[in-house]
Design an enzyme around this catalytic site. Structure first.
Site, PDB file in Angstrom:
ATOM      1  CD  GLU A  45      61.834  47.826  33.026  1.00  0.00           C
ATOM      2  OE1 GLU A  45      61.247  48.825  32.550  1.00  0.00           O
ATOM      3  OE2 GLU A  45      62.648  47.137  32.375  1.00  0.00           O
ATOM      4  CG  ASP A  68      50.281  39.134  50.914  1.00  0.00           C
ATOM      5  OD1 ASP A  68      50.615  38.015  50.477  1.00  0.00           O
ATOM      6  OD2 ASP A  68      50.010  39.343  52.108  1.00  0.00           O
ATOM      7  N   GLY A 128      58.342  39.092  50.073  1.00  0.00           N
ATOM      8  CA  GLY A 128      57.866  40.430  50.418  1.00  0.00           C
ATOM      9  C   GLY A 128      57.888  40.670  51.910  1.00  0.00           C
ATOM     10  CB  SER A 129      57.219  43.671  53.938  1.00  0.00           C
ATOM     11  OG  SER A 129      56.149  44.211  53.186  1.00  0.00           O
TER      12      SER A 129
END
Length: 495
Positions: free
Chosen positions: A122, A148, A190-191
Site C-alpha cells: 500500500e 527492480d 515494472g518499468s
C-alpha cells in the site's frame, strides 16, 4: 531426479475425451483411463511456457501407478517450493502487477500445488517493514511482483531481517553478513526489470513463474554501501555516479512521463556533459577467475562463480575477514570522471543486450568497477553506443575497468572539507547548471544511482558480499533455441 523429471510441473488424472482422435478400436473394447503431465516447454529467447501431454490406457491400475509414481517423484524434489510469501506492487510500471499475478502466475502456482500468502503493498517500504514482522521461516521463498524497485525493497527486508535475527550490526561496513537461504522470486511487472533480465534472460512473468515452480536456485552477490560507519543501501546491479546518477536524479522529477523519462533525462544529461573530481581506492578481487575483458559471459552453472566462491570461502576461513583487509594493499586513483560505475552483474537489458560489463558474474564475490574519465562529448557518445552492439566497450583510452571486492569513493569537495558542505555546494554551483543543461561547467557533486534509487552521499564505502542471497533462477542458459520437440520427447522417454 534428472532434468527430464525437473521439467515436469504437475501430474493429474484426466477424464478421457471420447472425441479425441487416434483411439480407434480401443474405444469400442474398453473404457479408457488417462493422466496428463504438465511440463515446461522451452522456446526461443529464453522464454518458457507450460505445455501438457495426455497419456491413456485401458488398464486403470497401470494408469494409477504412473500417476502416483510421478507425484511421488515430484514430492521428493525438496528444492521445489510448497509455500510462498508474495508481495505485489499495484502501482509500479504500468500498474499491471495485480492483473499479471492473478491471470498469469496464480493459476500456475495452483496447478503446481503451491500455497501462497499474498500481500498487496500500500505504500513505499510496506514489504520491507512487513518482512521484519512475519514468520519468514515457514516459507520456502518470497516472491515480489513488480520492477527492480520492488525487488530491492524485498531484498532489503529479507537481508535486514536475517542480520537482525543473527545479531549482526548492518552499520558496521566490515561485518560478515549472514547468508539468506530463503530464495527470492521475481515476477517482472515494472518499468525496469534489469535484475530479472540479467538472471533469467528475459522479462516474462510466465517464464519467471515456471523457474520458481521447478525450484531453480541462483546465488547472487550483494554490495553493501556505507557512509561514515552508517549503512545506506544494498545493491545487486548498478552503483553509478556521474552520468547514470544525474540521469536518475533528473528523471525522478518527470515520473509523469513514464519510462520515456529515462530517454529524455539521458539526452539532457549527455548534453550537459558534467564531470566530477574525486578519489577512488579499491582492493582487487584476487580470488576471482577471469577478468572484465573476457569474452565469456556468466551462464547457467557458471564455473567461474563456483570456483571463485570456493576460493574466497577458503581464503576467509584461513585468514579471517578482519585480518585479510589489512594485509591486502589498496590501489588509489584520483581524477576527473564523467561516470563511475560499479556492477555486480552484466546489467543487460533489451536496449543493451550485453550490458554495462558483459563478463561480470552473478556470484563470484566481486564487482566490476568502470571508470570513464573526462573526455570529449563525441568520445563519450562512442562509449555509450558500444553498449548497444557487440564491440568491446572498454577499448578506449579514457575507460578503465577493474574487478574489485571493495572500494571507496570521496569527492574532491569532501576531501577539501570534511564537514557536510554538500548542500552549500549545490546551492552555490548547481543552480546555473540545472537551468542551463547544455553548459559544460562543473557541478561539485553528483548523485549515486543505487539500483534505481538515489543516494546523495559524496563519500561512500562499498563491499561485495559473495552469494549473500539466492534467487529462483538458474542464470542465463547457454543455448535456448526452440526445444518444444525435445521437451515432448523427454516426457515420452520418462514414461
Amino acid at each position: 531426479m534428472d532434468s527430464k523429471e525437473t521439467s515436469i510441473i504437475a501430474v493429474e488424472e484426466t477424464e478421457f475425451n471420447k472425441k479425441q482422435r487416434n483411439i480407434g478400436r480401443w474405444q469400442k473394447m474398453a473404457k479408457l483411463h488417462a493422466f496428463t503431465v504438465h511440463y515446461v516447454k522451452k522456446a526461443r529467447n529464453h522464454r518458457w511456457r507450460c505445455s501438457d501431454a495426455t497419456f491413456w490406457s485401458v488398464d486403470e491400475h497401470l494408469c494409477n501407478q504412473w500417476t502416483q509414481a510421478l507425484k511421488e517423484l515430484l514430492e521428493m524434489q525438496k528444492s521445489r517450493p510448497k509455500q510462498l510469501l508474495v508481495y505485489i506492487n499495484p502501482y509500479g510500471g504500468k500498474r499491471q502487477g495485480k492483473r499479471i499475478y492473478e491471470q498469469k502466475v496464480a493459476p500456475l502456482f495452483s496447478l503446481a500445488s503451491i500455497s501462497t500468502d499474498v500481500v498487496i503493498t500500500e505504500h513505499a517500504n510496506h514489504a520491507k517493514d512487513n518482512l521484519f514482522e512475519v514468520n519468514i521461516y515457514k516459507y520456502d521463498g518470497v516472491v515480489c511482483v513488480g520492477g527492480d524497485g520492488m525487488f530491492s525493497e524485498v531484498m532489503h527486508g529479507l537481508i535486514g531481517r536475517m542480520q537482525k535475527d543473527s545479531g549482526i550490526d548492518q552499520n558496521n561496513p566490515k561485518a560478515s553478513l549472514v547468508q539468506c537461504n530463503i530464495r527470492i522470486g521475481i515476477i517482472p511487472a515494472g518499468s525496469t526489470d534489469c535484475i530479472c533480465y540479467s538472471t533469467v534472460g528475459i522479462s516474462d512473468p510466465v517464464t519467471s513463474a515456471l523457474h520458481i515452480i521447478v525450484g531453480d536456485c541462483q546465488p547472487l552477490d550483494v554490495s553493501s554501501v556505507h557512509h561514515n560507519n552508517t549503512f545506506l543501501k544494498y545493491s545487486v546491479s548498478l552503483l553509478g555516479y556521474g552520468f547514470y546518477g544525474d540521469i536518475l536524479k533528473d528523471s525522478e522529477k518527470k515520473r509523469w512521463m513514464g519510462p520515456m523519462r529515462y530517454d529524455y533525462s539521458g539526452f539532457k544529461t549527455f548534453l550537459s556533459h558534467h564531470y566530477y573530481e574525486g578519489t577512488i581506492a579499491y582492493q582487487p578481487a584476487k580470488h576471482t577467475h577471469g577478468s572484465p575483458r573476457d569474452q565469456e559471459s556468466c551462464r547457467t552453472g557458471c564455473y567461474i562463480c563456483k570456483q571463485s566462491g570456493k576460493q574466497l570461502a577458503e581464503q576467509n576461513k584461513e585468514r579471517g575477514l578482519k585480518h585479510e583487509e589489512g594485509e591486502e594493499e589498496w590501489k588509489v586513483i584520483k581524477g576527473k570522471f564523467l561516470a563511475i560505475n560499479a556492477v555486480n552483474m552484466s546489467c543487460a537489458c533489451p536496449r543493451s543486450p550485453k550490458g554495462l560489463s558483459p563478463a561480470a558474474h552473478l556470484a563470484d564475490g566481486s564487482a566490476d568497477l568502470i571508470l570513464v574519465r573526462k573526455c570529449s562529448r563525441f568520445d563519450f557518445l562512442r562509449y555509450l553506443v558500444r553498449h548497444t552492439n557487440q564491440d568491446d566497450q572498454f577499448d578506449f583510452p579514457f575507460v578503465d575497468v577493474y574487478r574489485v571486492k571493495c572500494f571507496q569513493f570521496t569527492s574532491k569537495l569532501s576531501e577539501d572539507n570534511e564537514s557536510n558542505v554538500m548542500d552549500i555546494g549545490k546551492k552555490r554551483f548547481g543552480q546555473f547548471c540545472r537551468d542551463h543543461p547544455a553548459c559544460c561547467c562543473n557541478i561539485v557533486n553528483s548523485t549515486w544511482n543505487c539500483d534505481g534509487e538515489t543516494l546523495d552521499s559524496s563519500a561512500i564505502e562499498v563491499r561485495v558480499h559473495c552469494q549473500l542471497i539466492k534467487l529462483f533462477a538458474r542464470g542465463i542458459e547457454e543455448d535456448c533455441k526452440d526445444e518444444a520437440a525435445h521437451s515432448q520427447s523427454s516426457i515420452e522417454q520418462l514414461l
